[in-house]
Enzyme design. Structure first.
Site, PDB file in Angstrom:
ATOM      1  N   ASP A   1      49.307  63.627  64.581  1.00 52.19           N
ATOM      2  CA  ASP A   1      50.564  64.021  63.969  1.00 52.19           C
ATOM      3  C   ASP A   1      50.855  65.444  64.409  1.00 52.19           C
ATOM      4  O   ASP A   1      49.978  66.306  64.309  1.00 52.19           O
ATOM      5  CB  ASP A   1      50.437  63.933  62.440  1.00 52.19           C
ATOM      6  CG  ASP A   1      51.783  64.005  61.765  1.00 52.19           C
ATOM      7  OD1 ASP A   1      52.549  64.934  62.086  1.00 52.19           O
ATOM      8  OD2 ASP A   1      52.068  63.148  60.916  1.00 52.19           O
ATOM      9  N   LEU A   2      52.069  65.677  64.878  1.00 52.51           N
ATOM     10  CA  LEU A   2      52.391  67.011  65.389  1.00 52.51           C
ATOM     11  C   LEU A   2      52.377  68.075  64.300  1.00 52.51           C
ATOM     12  O   LEU A   2      52.345  69.259  64.605  1.00 52.51           O
ATOM     13  CB  LEU A   2      53.765  67.004  66.076  1.00 52.51           C
ATOM     14  CG  LEU A   2      53.821  66.466  67.498  1.00 52.51           C
ATOM     15  CD1 LEU A   2      55.159  66.818  68.132  1.00 52.51           C
ATOM     16  CD2 LEU A   2      52.706  67.034  68.354  1.00 52.51           C
TER      17      LEU A   2
ATOM     18  N   LEU B   1      56.693  64.138  74.057  1.00 55.41           N
ATOM     19  CA  LEU B   1      58.004  63.507  73.834  1.00 55.41           C
ATOM     20  C   LEU B   1      58.280  63.341  72.345  1.00 55.41           C
ATOM     21  O   LEU B   1      59.276  62.745  71.954  1.00 55.41           O
ATOM     22  CB  LEU B   1      58.064  62.138  74.522  1.00 55.41           C
ATOM     23  CG  LEU B   1      57.622  62.080  75.986  1.00 55.41           C
ATOM     24  CD1 LEU B   1      57.851  60.686  76.556  1.00 55.41           C
ATOM     25  CD2 LEU B   1      58.351  63.112  76.824  1.00 55.41           C
TER      26      LEU B   1
ATOM     27  N   SER C   1      64.069  63.657  66.216  1.00 53.31           N
ATOM     28  CA  SER C   1      65.045  63.777  67.299  1.00 53.31           C
ATOM     29  C   SER C   1      66.469  63.389  66.915  1.00 53.31           C
ATOM     30  O   SER C   1      67.355  63.378  67.769  1.00 53.31           O
ATOM     31  CB  SER C   1      64.583  62.924  68.487  1.00 53.31           C
ATOM     32  OG  SER C   1      64.627  61.562  68.128  1.00 53.31           O
TER      33      SER C   1
ATOM     34  N   THR D   1      65.968  69.644  75.848  1.00 52.57           N
ATOM     35  CA  THR D   1      67.129  68.784  75.630  1.00 52.57           C
ATOM     36  C   THR D   1      68.439  69.493  75.943  1.00 52.57           C
ATOM     37  O   THR D   1      68.552  70.717  75.764  1.00 52.57           O
ATOM     38  CB  THR D   1      67.163  68.317  74.163  1.00 52.57           C
ATOM     39  OG1 THR D   1      68.475  67.827  73.845  1.00 52.57           O
ATOM     40  CG2 THR D   1      66.861  69.445  73.184  1.00 52.57           C
TER      41      THR D   1
ATOM     42  N   GLU E   1      70.846  69.401  74.121  1.00 55.56           N
ATOM     43  CA  GLU E   1      71.354  69.941  72.855  1.00 55.56           C
ATOM     44  C   GLU E   1      71.218  71.465  72.805  1.00 55.56           C
ATOM     45  O   GLU E   1      71.898  72.126  72.023  1.00 55.56           O
ATOM     46  CB  GLU E   1      70.604  69.317  71.673  1.00 55.56           C
ATOM     47  CG  GLU E   1      71.109  67.951  71.270  1.00 55.56           C
ATOM     48  CD  GLU E   1      72.491  67.981  70.651  1.00 55.56           C
ATOM     49  OE1 GLU E   1      72.704  68.726  69.687  1.00 55.56           O
ATOM     50  OE2 GLU E   1      73.382  67.267  71.153  1.00 55.56           O
TER      51      GLU E   1
ATOM     52  N   TYR F   1      67.919  70.842  64.781  1.00 58.39           N
ATOM     53  CA  TYR F   1      67.151  70.175  65.845  1.00 58.39           C
ATOM     54  C   TYR F   1      67.151  71.026  67.110  1.00 58.39           C
ATOM     55  O   TYR F   1      66.105  71.299  67.708  1.00 58.39           O
ATOM     56  CB  TYR F   1      67.766  68.794  66.124  1.00 58.39           C
ATOM     57  CG  TYR F   1      67.279  68.165  67.403  1.00 58.39           C
ATOM     58  CD1 TYR F   1      66.014  67.577  67.474  1.00 58.39           C
ATOM     59  CD2 TYR F   1      68.068  68.149  68.552  1.00 58.39           C
ATOM     60  CE1 TYR F   1      65.556  67.008  68.663  1.00 58.39           C
ATOM     61  CE2 TYR F   1      67.616  67.588  69.728  1.00 58.39           C
ATOM     62  CZ  TYR F   1      66.364  67.012  69.781  1.00 58.39           C
ATOM     63  OH  TYR F   1      65.918  66.460  70.955  1.00 58.39           O
TER      64      TYR F   1
ATOM     65  N   LYS G   1      64.113  73.004  69.032  1.00 57.58           N
ATOM     66  CA  LYS G   1      63.809  72.723  70.445  1.00 57.58           C
ATOM     67  C   LYS G   1      63.900  73.995  71.285  1.00 57.58           C
ATOM     68  O   LYS G   1      63.224  74.117  72.305  1.00 57.58           O
ATOM     69  CB  LYS G   1      64.769  71.658  70.982  1.00 57.58           C
ATOM     70  CG  LYS G   1      64.399  70.237  70.558  1.00 57.58           C
ATOM     71  CD  LYS G   1      63.202  69.727  71.349  1.00 57.58           C
ATOM     72  CE  LYS G   1      62.932  68.259  71.119  1.00 57.58           C
ATOM     73  NZ  LYS G   1      61.815  67.751  71.910  1.00 57.58           N
TER      74      LYS G   1
HETATM   75  O1  G4F Z   1      73.710  59.229  69.841  1.00 59.04           O
HETATM   76  P1  G4F Z   1      73.698  60.542  69.177  1.00 59.04           P
HETATM   77  O2  G4F Z   1      73.119  60.616  67.802  1.00 59.04           O
HETATM   78  O3  G4F Z   1      72.960  61.528  70.176  1.00 59.04           O
HETATM   79  P2  G4F Z   1      72.961  63.132  70.318  1.00 59.04           P
HETATM   80  O4  G4F Z   1      73.339  63.816  69.070  1.00 59.04           O
HETATM   81  O5  G4F Z   1      73.791  63.463  71.524  1.00 59.04           O
HETATM   82  O6  G4F Z   1      71.434  63.443  70.598  1.00 59.04           O
HETATM   83  C1  G4F Z   1      70.635  62.658  71.449  1.00 59.04           C
HETATM   84  O7  G4F Z   1      70.608  63.197  72.747  1.00 59.04           O
HETATM   85  C2  G4F Z   1      70.024  64.506  72.842  1.00 59.04           C
HETATM   86  C3  G4F Z   1      70.083  64.918  74.306  1.00 59.04           C
HETATM   87  O8  G4F Z   1      71.323  65.497  74.559  1.00 59.04           O
HETATM   88  C4  G4F Z   1      68.605  64.488  72.318  1.00 59.04           C
HETATM   89  F1  G4F Z   1      68.072  65.739  72.382  1.00 59.04           F
HETATM   90  C5  G4F Z   1      68.608  64.020  70.885  1.00 59.04           C
HETATM   91  O9  G4F Z   1      67.277  63.943  70.401  1.00 59.04           O
HETATM   92  C6  G4F Z   1      69.224  62.625  70.845  1.00 59.04           C
HETATM   93  O10 G4F Z   1      68.403  61.742  71.581  1.00 59.04           O
HETATM   94  O11 G4F Z   1      75.186  61.133  69.070  1.00 59.04           O
HETATM   95  C7  G4F Z   1      76.031  61.242  70.193  1.00 59.04           C
HETATM   96  C8  G4F Z   1      77.425  61.615  69.747  1.00 59.04           C
HETATM   97  C9  G4F Z   1      77.504  62.810  68.794  1.00 59.04           C
HETATM   98  O12 G4F Z   1      78.546  63.645  69.210  1.00 59.04           O
HETATM   99  C10 G4F Z   1      77.855  62.203  67.447  1.00 59.04           C
HETATM  100  O13 G4F Z   1      78.616  63.041  66.591  1.00 59.04           O
HETATM  101  O14 G4F Z   1      77.967  60.506  69.022  1.00 59.04           O
HETATM  102  C11 G4F Z   1      78.661  60.992  67.891  1.00 59.04           C
HETATM  103  N1  G4F Z   1      78.729  59.947  66.867  1.00 59.04           N
HETATM  104  C12 G4F Z   1      79.870  59.422  66.361  1.00 59.04           C
HETATM  105  N2  G4F Z   1      79.575  58.529  65.416  1.00 59.04           N
HETATM  106  C13 G4F Z   1      77.680  59.365  66.255  1.00 59.04           C
HETATM  107  C14 G4F Z   1      78.209  58.468  65.338  1.00 59.04           C
HETATM  108  N3  G4F Z   1      76.343  59.526  66.409  1.00 59.04           N
HETATM  109  C15 G4F Z   1      75.518  58.768  65.636  1.00 59.04           C
HETATM  110  N4  G4F Z   1      74.175  58.903  65.789  1.00 59.04           N
HETATM  111  N5  G4F Z   1      75.998  57.881  64.710  1.00 59.04           N
HETATM  112  C16 G4F Z   1      77.347  57.694  64.527  1.00 59.04           C
HETATM  113  O15 G4F Z   1      77.768  56.893  63.682  1.00 59.04           O
END
Ligand code: G4F
Length: 296
Positions: free
Chosen positions: A27-28, A49, A53, A94, A96, A118, A122
């Site tokens: 566990d980290l 990894l 996240s 990332t 992000e 997050y 990171k």
């Molecule tokens: O799929 P997401 O939750 O990914 P996000 O936030 O881009 O982060 C992922 O990628 C990063 C790399 O850039 C990683 F570091 C991180 O750990 C993760 O894997 O959201 C993508 C986009 C956001 O702008 C969010 O506001 O989708 C938008 N969104 C709109 N509706 C939603 C939703 N996201 C989620 N999760 N759920 C929704 O209902």
């Protein structure tokens, strides 16, 4: 909660066993478990990894996120240093980190401007990696990966949420997909290609930092349009916007430039945006069929 090692004798209970794969509990947030595993395995390569996240959830549990995604990386690095193991370390950084972006496209030299607990955790991990690389001469490489997706993506992330929902609808399910901000733009690639590049980073002579990205950016709305085009339906009839799914602060646009990875790793993304959406959708349709129509 698991660390995968290549050293026989790992503790495997309810996990499927593989000939050359051994799982250890760890566990980290627990330095002693990480340290014990590193000392036992004495790995050649370590890929960190692990993280909390989910960006939106990090606003709800900021302290835990800082512990696991920030301090957790330090625990891995310190465990390697203290064990005196000459392991090469890959730290999952990332896109992000760019947050409210200061330039488009983003490269390894674009300043960070993180916007979530997050991303801030990171950023700590990123700088610790650099600090130990410079201070102790350790081989630690930061992979600054833009969004990378596959059918294994958790259903809480937007790509899987859309394709799972669309798959259920395609098979006749009467279902709504609840989403937040459709205007955000992401640079989405295919995860297996990114994992190959992580490995290539650790085969280099020297540690460094590398962006992995496609160089294309699309809104969530475009992802929806593409997914629903495949199933021959209008997304507007099936999507409902929920305020609670918006984030306190959003990363509006991510678009990476992976020229350095191309130059040093010979890496280029192969899967296009359209192919990626289709691939994710087809996998979810298959899964939904196995689970019973509309029940994915
Ligand atoms: O799929 P997401 O939750 O990914 P996000 O936030 O881009 O982060 C992922 O990628 C990063 C790399 O850039 C990683 F570091 C991180 O750990 C993760 O894997 O959201 C993508 C986009 C956001 O702008 C969010 O506001 O989708 C938008 N969104 C709109 N509706 C939603 C939703 N996201 C989620 N999760 N759920 C929704 O209902």
């Amino acid at each position: 909660k698991y660390v995968i090692g290549s050293h026989e004798g790992g503790l495997v209970t309810d996990m499927p066993s593989h000939d050359n794969l051994f799982l250890y509990y760890g566990d980290l947030s627990d330095f002693s478990s990480i340290s014990r595993i590193i000392t036992t395995i004495r790995p050649d390569e370590v890929y960190n990894l692990a993280a909390m996240s989910d960006v939106r959830v990090s606003f709800d549990i900021p302290e835990y996120t800082g512990d696991v995604s920030g301090l957790g990386a330090l625990r891995v690095i310190e465990a390697v240093r203290q064990a005196g193991v000459p392991a090469k370390i890959y730290q999952a950084s990332t896109s992000e980190l760019y947050g409210k972006v200061l330039e488009v496209p983003q490269t390894e030299t674009t300043p960070f401007n993180p916007r979530s607990p997050y991303a801030i955790a990171k950023q700590y991990a990123y700088w610790m990696s650099k600090s130990y690389r410079d201070g102790y001469g350790m081989f630690i490489t930061n992979g600054i990966l833009f969004n990378h997706e596959s059918p294994r993506r958790g259903p809480n992330f937007v790509t899987r949420k859309i394709t799972r929902g669309a798959a259920a609808i395609a098979l006749g399910g009467d279902r709504k997909i609840y989403l937040g901000n459709l205007d955000a733009k992401r640079d989405w690639g295919y995860a297996p290609e990114y994992v190959e590049a992580m490995w290539r980073m650790l085969q280099l002579e020297k540690p460094d930092d590398y962006v992995l990205a496609t160089g294309e950016t699309h809104t969530i709305r475009e992802f929806l349009e593409e997914a629903f085009r495949h199933i021959g339906k209008r997304w507007e009839d099936h999507v409902e916007i929920k305020q609670e799914l918006f984030r306190p602060s959003e990363v509006d646009i991510l678009m990476g430039d992976a020229s350095k990875a191309k130059r040093d790793l010979g890496w280029e993304p192969q899967t296009t945006f359209k192919d990626l959406v289709k691939l994710l959708l087809d996998a979810d349709i298959e899964l939904a069929k196995q689970n019973g129509s509309g029940q994915s």
